[in-house]
Design a protein around this motif. Sequence first.
Motif, mmCIF file in Angstrom:
data_model
loop_
_atom_site.group_PDB
_atom_site.id
_atom_site.type_symbol
_atom_site.label_atom_id
_atom_site.label_comp_id
_atom_site.label_asym_id
_atom_site.label_seq_id
_atom_site.Cartn_x
_atom_site.Cartn_y
_atom_site.Cartn_z
ATOM 1 N N GLY A 21 17.762 8.400 -13.115
ATOM 2 C CA GLY A 21 16.707 7.659 -13.622
ATOM 3 C C GLY A 21 16.581 5.910 -13.335
ATOM 4 N N SER A 22 17.836 5.628 -13.356
ATOM 5 C CA SER A 22 18.292 4.158 -13.260
ATOM 6 C C SER A 22 17.901 3.914 -11.819
ATOM 7 N N TRP A 23 18.498 4.636 -10.893
ATOM 8 C CA TRP A 23 18.229 4.540 -9.407
ATOM 9 C C TRP A 23 16.917 4.520 -9.208
ATOM 10 N N PHE A 24 15.941 5.383 -9.706
ATOM 11 C CA PHE A 24 14.589 5.354 -9.323
ATOM 12 C C PHE A 24 13.791 4.295 -9.811
ATOM 13 N N THR A 25 14.337 3.714 -10.947
ATOM 14 C CA THR A 25 13.688 2.527 -11.794
ATOM 15 C C THR A 25 14.143 1.281 -10.848
ATOM 16 N N ARG A 27 15.069 1.125 -7.693
ATOM 17 C CA ARG A 27 14.193 1.345 -6.423
ATOM 18 C C ARG A 27 12.695 0.787 -6.384
ATOM 19 N N ARG A 28 11.957 1.371 -7.642
ATOM 20 C CA ARG A 28 10.476 0.803 -7.849
ATOM 21 C C ARG A 28 10.447 -0.519 -8.099
ATOM 22 N N GLN A 29 11.655 -1.280 -8.655
ATOM 23 C CA GLN A 29 11.341 -2.686 -8.832
ATOM 24 C C GLN A 29 11.708 -3.490 -7.723
ATOM 25 N N ASP A 30 12.644 -2.719 -6.799
ATOM 26 C CA ASP A 30 12.713 -3.497 -5.408
ATOM 27 C C ASP A 30 11.475 -3.347 -4.618
ATOM 28 N N LEU A 131 -2.187 -6.723 6.912
ATOM 29 C CA LEU A 131 -1.232 -7.391 5.862
ATOM 30 C C LEU A 131 -1.661 -6.585 4.699
ATOM 31 N N ARG A 132 -2.971 -6.852 4.636
ATOM 32 C CA ARG A 132 -3.231 -5.824 3.090
ATOM 33 C C ARG A 132 -2.927 -4.368 3.222
ATOM 34 N N GLN A 133 -3.174 -3.848 4.062
ATOM 35 C CA GLN A 133 -2.685 -2.012 4.419
ATOM 36 C C GLN A 133 -1.091 -2.169 4.244
ATOM 37 N N GLU A 134 -0.487 -3.164 4.898
ATOM 38 C CA GLU A 134 0.812 -3.074 4.812
ATOM 39 C C GLU A 134 1.444 -3.090 3.288
ATOM 40 N N ILE A 135 0.801 -4.193 2.511
ATOM 41 C CA ILE A 135 1.198 -4.192 1.246
ATOM 42 C C ILE A 135 1.071 -2.942 0.294
ATOM 43 N N ALA A 136 -0.224 -2.385 0.545
ATOM 44 C CA ALA A 136 -0.462 -1.209 -0.161
ATOM 45 C C ALA A 136 0.222 -0.169 0.171
ATOM 46 N N ARG A 137 0.806 -0.109 1.516
ATOM 47 C CA ARG A 137 1.570 0.970 1.599
ATOM 48 C C ARG A 137 3.071 0.847 1.276
ATOM 49 N N SER A 138 3.414 -0.363 0.910
ATOM 50 C CA SER A 138 4.794 -0.852 0.328
ATOM 51 C C SER A 138 4.908 -0.580 -1.332
#
Length: 138
Positions: A21-25, A27-30, A131-138
């Motif tokens: 859970g900590s690892w996933f959190t 990663r999501r924050q990164d 750039l908009r597409q790249e941001i949406a994918r990240s």
Amino acid sequence: MENILSVAVGAAIGLTGVVFGSWFTARRQDRMWLREQKLKAGIGFNTAVVQLLDYLKETQLSDDGPGANELANRMQEARSALKLLCASDTVELADALARRVWSTRPTEGRDDRRAEFRETLDLLSRFTHHLRQEIARS
């Protein structure tokens, strides 16, 4: 003995859940941080490019004053951030757009220069969309 074993297994499962859970959190924050940084860099780059193009419609960069120098510096700074944060195809579009901006000359009512200016605006639009597409994918 069975109680100790079941408590140990339960504790191990709980600890594993906490670690994942900590690892996933984290990663999501990164990912959210990276997305925000890409957005800030993209906004800075687009804003500087548009302002510089508006300036260059009337004047060449060689005739520049402090305003054009500051806009050029902001564009370069944002472009550097994009190079650090974005994928290579996005960086290539930003580089192409920057090169295109550097070669922009005043339109002075000439149709060929107006066409070049419209092509530059089209490249800006393509970069923004990509750039908009790249941001949406990240």
